[in-house]
Design a protein around this motif. Structure first.
Motif, PDB file in Angstrom:
ATOM      1  N   GLY A 275      28.027  18.459  23.245  1.00 59.17           N
ATOM      2  CA  GLY A 275      29.401  18.152  23.615  1.00 59.17           C
ATOM      3  C   GLY A 275      30.024  19.066  24.644  1.00 59.17           C
ATOM      4  O   GLY A 275      30.998  18.697  25.302  1.00 59.17           O
ATOM      5  N   ALA A 276      29.500  20.285  24.804  1.00 53.80           N
ATOM      6  CA  ALA A 276      30.093  21.247  25.742  1.00 53.80           C
ATOM      7  C   ALA A 276      28.990  21.954  26.522  1.00 53.80           C
ATOM      8  O   ALA A 276      27.949  22.282  25.963  1.00 53.80           O
ATOM      9  CB  ALA A 276      30.948  22.265  24.985  1.00 53.80           C
ATOM     10  N   ALA A 336      25.149  15.542  37.932  1.00 50.73           N
ATOM     11  CA  ALA A 336      26.004  14.482  37.390  1.00 50.73           C
ATOM     12  C   ALA A 336      26.633  14.885  36.057  1.00 50.73           C
ATOM     13  O   ALA A 336      27.693  14.357  35.681  1.00 50.73           O
ATOM     14  CB  ALA A 336      25.190  13.203  37.218  1.00 50.73           C
ATOM     15  N   MET A 337      26.011  15.829  35.355  1.00 53.81           N
ATOM     16  CA  MET A 337      26.588  16.312  34.104  1.00 53.81           C
ATOM     17  C   MET A 337      27.919  17.011  34.355  1.00 53.81           C
ATOM     18  O   MET A 337      28.786  17.045  33.471  1.00 53.81           O
ATOM     19  CB  MET A 337      25.607  17.259  33.405  1.00 53.81           C
ATOM     20  CG  MET A 337      24.303  16.582  32.979  1.00 53.81           C
ATOM     21  SD  MET A 337      22.988  17.773  32.537  1.00 53.81           S
ATOM     22  CE  MET A 337      23.622  18.397  30.983  1.00 53.81           C
ATOM     23  N   LEU A 338      28.090  17.575  35.544  1.00 52.75           N
ATOM     24  CA  LEU A 338      29.361  18.213  35.884  1.00 52.75           C
ATOM     25  C   LEU A 338      30.496  17.202  35.976  1.00 52.75           C
ATOM     26  O   LEU A 338      31.669  17.579  35.863  1.00 52.75           O
ATOM     27  CB  LEU A 338      29.241  18.952  37.223  1.00 52.75           C
ATOM     28  CG  LEU A 338      28.389  20.212  37.268  1.00 52.75           C
ATOM     29  CD1 LEU A 338      28.206  20.670  38.702  1.00 52.75           C
ATOM     30  CD2 LEU A 338      29.010  21.321  36.426  1.00 52.75           C
ATOM     31  N   ARG A 339      30.167  15.950  36.214  1.00 43.89           N
ATOM     32  CA  ARG A 339      31.197  14.921  36.394  1.00 43.89           C
ATOM     33  C   ARG A 339      31.299  13.982  35.202  1.00 43.89           C
ATOM     34  O   ARG A 339      32.127  13.078  35.189  1.00 43.89           O
ATOM     35  CB  ARG A 339      30.877  14.097  37.646  1.00 43.89           C
ATOM     36  CG  ARG A 339      30.698  14.921  38.908  1.00 43.89           C
ATOM     37  CD  ARG A 339      30.509  14.048  40.140  1.00 43.89           C
ATOM     38  NE  ARG A 339      29.323  13.213  40.066  1.00 43.89           N
ATOM     39  CZ  ARG A 339      28.109  13.581  40.442  1.00 43.89           C
ATOM     40  NH1 ARG A 339      27.916  14.822  40.909  1.00 43.89           N
ATOM     41  NH2 ARG A 339      27.081  12.765  40.354  1.00 43.89           N
ATOM     42  N   THR A 344      32.620  18.583  27.746  1.00 45.95           N
ATOM     43  CA  THR A 344      33.642  19.555  28.119  1.00 45.95           C
ATOM     44  C   THR A 344      32.918  20.693  28.837  1.00 45.95           C
ATOM     45  O   THR A 344      31.881  21.163  28.375  1.00 45.95           O
ATOM     46  CB  THR A 344      34.362  20.110  26.874  1.00 45.95           C
ATOM     47  OG1 THR A 344      35.075  19.042  26.250  1.00 45.95           O
ATOM     48  CG2 THR A 344      35.329  21.219  27.253  1.00 45.95           C
ATOM     49  N   LEU A 345      33.458  21.106  29.966  1.00 42.48           N
ATOM     50  CA  LEU A 345      32.843  22.194  30.731  1.00 42.48           C
ATOM     51  C   LEU A 345      33.548  23.504  30.391  1.00 42.48           C
ATOM     52  O   LEU A 345      34.772  23.595  30.466  1.00 42.48           O
ATOM     53  CB  LEU A 345      32.940  21.919  32.230  1.00 42.48           C
ATOM     54  CG  LEU A 345      32.363  20.591  32.722  1.00 42.48           C
ATOM     55  CD1 LEU A 345      32.494  20.493  34.245  1.00 42.48           C
ATOM     56  CD2 LEU A 345      30.914  20.427  32.301  1.00 42.48           C
ATOM     57  N   CYS A 403      37.886  26.151  29.404  1.00 47.05           N
ATOM     58  CA  CYS A 403      37.198  24.917  29.021  1.00 47.05           C
ATOM     59  C   CYS A 403      38.103  23.724  29.292  1.00 47.05           C
ATOM     60  O   CYS A 403      39.308  23.765  28.993  1.00 47.05           O
ATOM     61  CB  CYS A 403      36.830  24.925  27.536  1.00 47.05           C
ATOM     62  SG  CYS A 403      35.687  26.245  27.035  1.00 47.05           S
ATOM     63  N   SER A 404      37.527  22.674  29.857  1.00 46.60           N
ATOM     64  CA  SER A 404      38.305  21.445  30.079  1.00 46.60           C
ATOM     65  C   SER A 404      37.352  20.320  30.436  1.00 46.60           C
ATOM     66  O   SER A 404      36.217  20.564  30.870  1.00 46.60           O
ATOM     67  CB  SER A 404      39.325  21.634  31.203  1.00 46.60           C
ATOM     68  OG  SER A 404      38.689  21.758  32.454  1.00 46.60           O
ATOM     69  N   PRO A 405      37.799  19.055  30.276  1.00 48.40           N
ATOM     70  CA  PRO A 405      37.004  17.941  30.797  1.00 48.40           C
ATOM     71  C   PRO A 405      36.897  18.066  32.302  1.00 48.40           C
ATOM     72  O   PRO A 405      37.781  18.635  32.955  1.00 48.40           O
ATOM     73  CB  PRO A 405      37.822  16.713  30.398  1.00 48.40           C
ATOM     74  CG  PRO A 405      38.743  17.173  29.315  1.00 48.40           C
ATOM     75  CD  PRO A 405      39.019  18.609  29.592  1.00 48.40           C
TER      76      PRO A 405
END
Length: 409
Positions: A275-276, A336-339, A344-345, A403-405
């Motif tokens: 998830g993160a 693409a995982m960054l987008r 949550t990054l 941390c945020s989407p």
């Protein structure tokens, strides 16, 4: 009279000949200095962007390469001998230089960049640093021809008999691969809340989730700890290609792999968290009034420069949502995982801390790997955090949300 006046035409001719080369000489180009920590393939990728810029601009870019970037930049700022631009590998450094008045505001539009990387280079609506190169740290790499697909949790991975590739040597920042790993375990096991509290200086090191993450990491790599403190992190990954170990952690692992093997999924990966994701970036900030530096940093932040960068050797990722075409399909899937709205990054914990706290963190990783008792190391880190970290009076304020989407406003 003739003797006095006759030489005048000859003098005029000589003077004209002397002046002609000066009048016809090309004006000297503007110069921009930039301090960078990269070497090898990482520097080659950056330099390809530099040459593209120089072809279209009447400006020379002069990289100043150093592995001890933090120390040299501190010394340069103290001596009023700053480079025009410098790579800032942590948001702690961004906060420190901004508060000291050393960083200049940038006229750069970063709205297309993913969060939290965009916001961590800002103060309110003002941009002070641009994330020009991104990484995803929450990856476990393996050779699909030799090793079964790893499970998606650290606790389950600990029960497998895989031998981990472990190298912690990286010059002045030796220890960071272990620090990333410990943070990744904490994020995956405990979630965003405890991770953010710890990275922001509010959580203790010597008890609770943080100590548990250290202990889990120590158990996980127990068979690989001998000599790891002085073994280069890239060399450790290269061992996997020679069947010396079977699993490797982190985005930078891919830099040491044969690119053809990565493209064909011979070497492949699984996310270490569902998830993160722990992410990082190299930011660029401006330290002088050189207007040509403004042109170069705008170029570095442009989709054109970012596309060039990610498709050079070095396995860089772009945090710009507009950059989606990667020559290496595996690299493109990771980017693409960054987008992706699935994740949550969370910015790298060590890179979010005060630089002095990060340095103490890295030293503790090396000492623990060499067999030192864990509890005293963590007690000392808690003390260092209180004395030097964001909770210390007079220290720079904590950066924006860690941390945020990815597409959060």
């Amino acid at each position: 009279m003739r003797r006095l006046t006759a030489p005048l035409p000859r003098c005029a001719l000589v003077l004209g000949l002397l002046l002609t080369p000066v009048g016809c000489a090309e004006p000297e180009k503007d110069k921009v200095t930039i301090m960078v920590p990269w070497s090898g393939t990482e520097f080659k990728a950056f330099y390809a962007v530099v040459k593209d810029f120089e072809r279209d601009h009447d400006i020379d870019i002069e990289p100043q390469v150093t592995r001890a970037l933090t120390q040299q930049l501190d010394a340069a700022v103290a001596a009023d001998a700053e480079p025009d631009l410098a790579v800032l590998p942590s948001v702690g450094a961004i906060a420190k230089y901004r508060q000291a008045g050393a960083l200049s505001k940038l006229d750069v539009d970063t709205h297309a960049y993913v969060q939290p990387l965009r916001g961590l280079g800002m103060n309110g609506k003002d941009v002070y640093a641009v994330p020009v190169k991104a990484d995803i740290k929450s990856l476990v790499w393996y050779d699909a021809r030799l090793t079964a697909r790893p499970p998606g949790s650290w606790s389950t991975l600990r029960d497998r008999s895989d031998h981990w590739c472990l190298g912690l040597e990286s010059g002045p920042t030796s220890g960071w691969p272990g620090a990333d790993w410990i943070a990744d375990i904490l994020l995956a096991d405990e979630g965003v809340g405890p991770y953010t509290a710890w990275a922001s200086g509010e959580g203790r090191w010597d008890k609770g989730p943080v100590k548990a993450a250290w202990t889990e990491w120590g158990d996980l790599v127990a068979g690989a700890r001998k000599g790891a403190a002085t073994f280069n992190f890239r060399a450790a990954t290269e061992k996997m290609a020679k069947a010396g170990c079977s699993l490797s952690h982190g985005a930078l692992s891919a830099m040491a792999f044969d690119s053809a093997q990565v493209k064909t999924d011979g070497y492949t990966y699984v996310p270490s968290s569902r998830g993160a994701l722990q992410v990082s970036a190299d930011f660029v900030g401006k330290f002088t009034g050189n207007r040509s530096a403004d042109e170069f940093i705008k170029y570095l932040a442009s989709p054109r420069a970012q596309r060039t960068w990610v498709n050079e050797p070095g396995f860089a990722l772009s945090a710009d949502n507009r950059v989606t075409a990667y020559d290496n399909a595996t690299q493109g899937r990771i980017a693409a995982m960054l987008r992706s709205s699935r994740y949550t990054l969370c910015f790298s914990a060590a890179d979010a801390m005060d630089p002095d706290v990060s340095a103490a963190f890295y030293r503790a990783v090396l000492n623990y790997t060499d067999g030192k008792d864990l509890t005293p190391l963590l007690v000392a880190l808690t003390r260092v955090q209180r004395e030097l970290g964001y909770t210390h009076p007079g220290s720079p304020p904590p950066p924006g949300p860690l941390c945020s989407p990815p597409n959060h406003p």
